[in-house]
Design a protein around this motif. Sequence first.
Motif, short mmCIF file in Angstrom:
data_model
loop_
_atom_site.label_atom_id
_atom_site.label_comp_id
_atom_site.label_asym_id
_atom_site.label_seq_id
_atom_site.Cartn_x
_atom_site.Cartn_y
_atom_site.Cartn_z
N THR A 66 5.82 -22.65 -9.37
CA THR A 66 7.25 -22.82 -9.60
C THR A 66 8.09 -22.32 -8.43
OG1 THR A 66 6.85 -22.50 -11.96
CG2 THR A 66 9.10 -22.27 -11.25
N SER A 70 3.67 -38.40 -8.03
CA SER A 70 3.68 -37.01 -8.45
C SER A 70 3.60 -36.94 -9.97
CB SER A 70 4.97 -36.34 -7.96
OG SER A 70 4.84 -34.94 -8.02
N GLN A 114 14.98 -25.03 -8.23
CA GLN A 114 15.38 -26.40 -7.93
C GLN A 114 16.89 -26.53 -7.91
OE1 GLN A 114 13.23 -28.35 -11.14
NE2 GLN A 114 11.78 -29.19 -9.69
N GLY A 172 10.89 -25.50 -11.08
CA GLY A 172 9.69 -26.29 -11.23
C GLY A 172 9.07 -26.54 -9.87
N HIS A 173 8.13 -27.46 -9.82
CA HIS A 173 7.48 -27.80 -8.55
C HIS A 173 6.66 -29.06 -8.75
CE1 HIS A 173 5.58 -27.22 -4.63
NE2 HIS A 173 6.51 -26.32 -4.42
N ASP A 174 6.33 -29.73 -7.66
CA ASP A 174 5.52 -30.94 -7.74
C ASP A 174 4.04 -30.62 -7.59
OD1 ASP A 174 5.62 -30.26 -5.05
OD2 ASP A 174 5.28 -32.32 -4.44
N GLU A 209 4.89 -35.50 -13.43
CA GLU A 209 6.14 -34.96 -13.95
C GLU A 209 6.01 -34.64 -15.44
OE1 GLU A 209 9.92 -36.94 -12.82
OE2 GLU A 209 10.10 -37.31 -14.98
N HIS A 224 9.08 -35.64 -0.93
CA HIS A 224 9.36 -34.41 -0.18
C HIS A 224 10.34 -34.65 0.96
CE1 HIS A 224 6.79 -30.98 -1.50
NE2 HIS A 224 6.43 -31.93 -2.33
N ASN A 265 8.38 -33.68 -10.80
CA ASN A 265 8.03 -32.26 -10.83
C ASN A 265 7.80 -31.77 -12.25
OD1 ASN A 265 8.46 -32.15 -8.09
ND2 ASN A 265 10.20 -30.79 -8.18
N THR A 266 7.08 -30.66 -12.37
CA THR A 266 7.11 -29.88 -13.58
C THR A 266 8.47 -29.20 -13.56
OG1 THR A 266 4.77 -29.41 -13.38
CG2 THR A 266 6.04 -27.98 -14.83
N THR A 267 9.30 -29.46 -14.56
CA THR A 267 10.68 -28.99 -14.50
C THR A 267 11.07 -28.31 -15.80
OG1 THR A 267 11.24 -30.78 -13.01
CG2 THR A 267 13.06 -29.73 -14.13
#
Length: 164
Positions: free
Chosen positions: A20, A66, A23, A35-37, A68, A58, A108-110
Amino acid sequence: MRISLAMLIMDRLGGGGSFTELQALDFARGHVEMGHDGPAHLAISSRRPLLRGLGVYHGKRGWGVSVEFDVTRGPVTAFGLRQDRDGGFGFVVSEGEVVEGPLLQIGNTTSRVDFGCDPGEWTDAWSASGISHHWALGTGHRLAELRAVADLLGVGITHVQPGR
């Protein structure tokens, strides 16, 4: 190495532990979006992951794919390791709540996290703790468990919770 260790500790405590970073800050709703990819932990997802094709990946033109998903609503813990000037290590922990709200659709995981204070105040306090650019996000409030782990390892712990 530090983020990998933080993710592993969160996983072993039963909280998942997803890679993480910050964002966005939503000052109108009072949330920190993070979050992050990269390495996500499916145990913290509220739904099946979505593979999102990206025309800009990116910040670079081209193509990429990616994974999500959004994090399950409810209590979460942000957890990372910092390195002190003398080379020693310490834990940095903050507990919050993942809440409803619009999410960036960027692969991303957000999550939108409410830390119970102004998102700018939380970000300032979190950054001032000496935490690195990345940390782990896991489900559940894990401060007590992380205090026990820190005690067993003989490392300090910084609890970031402004306004409470």
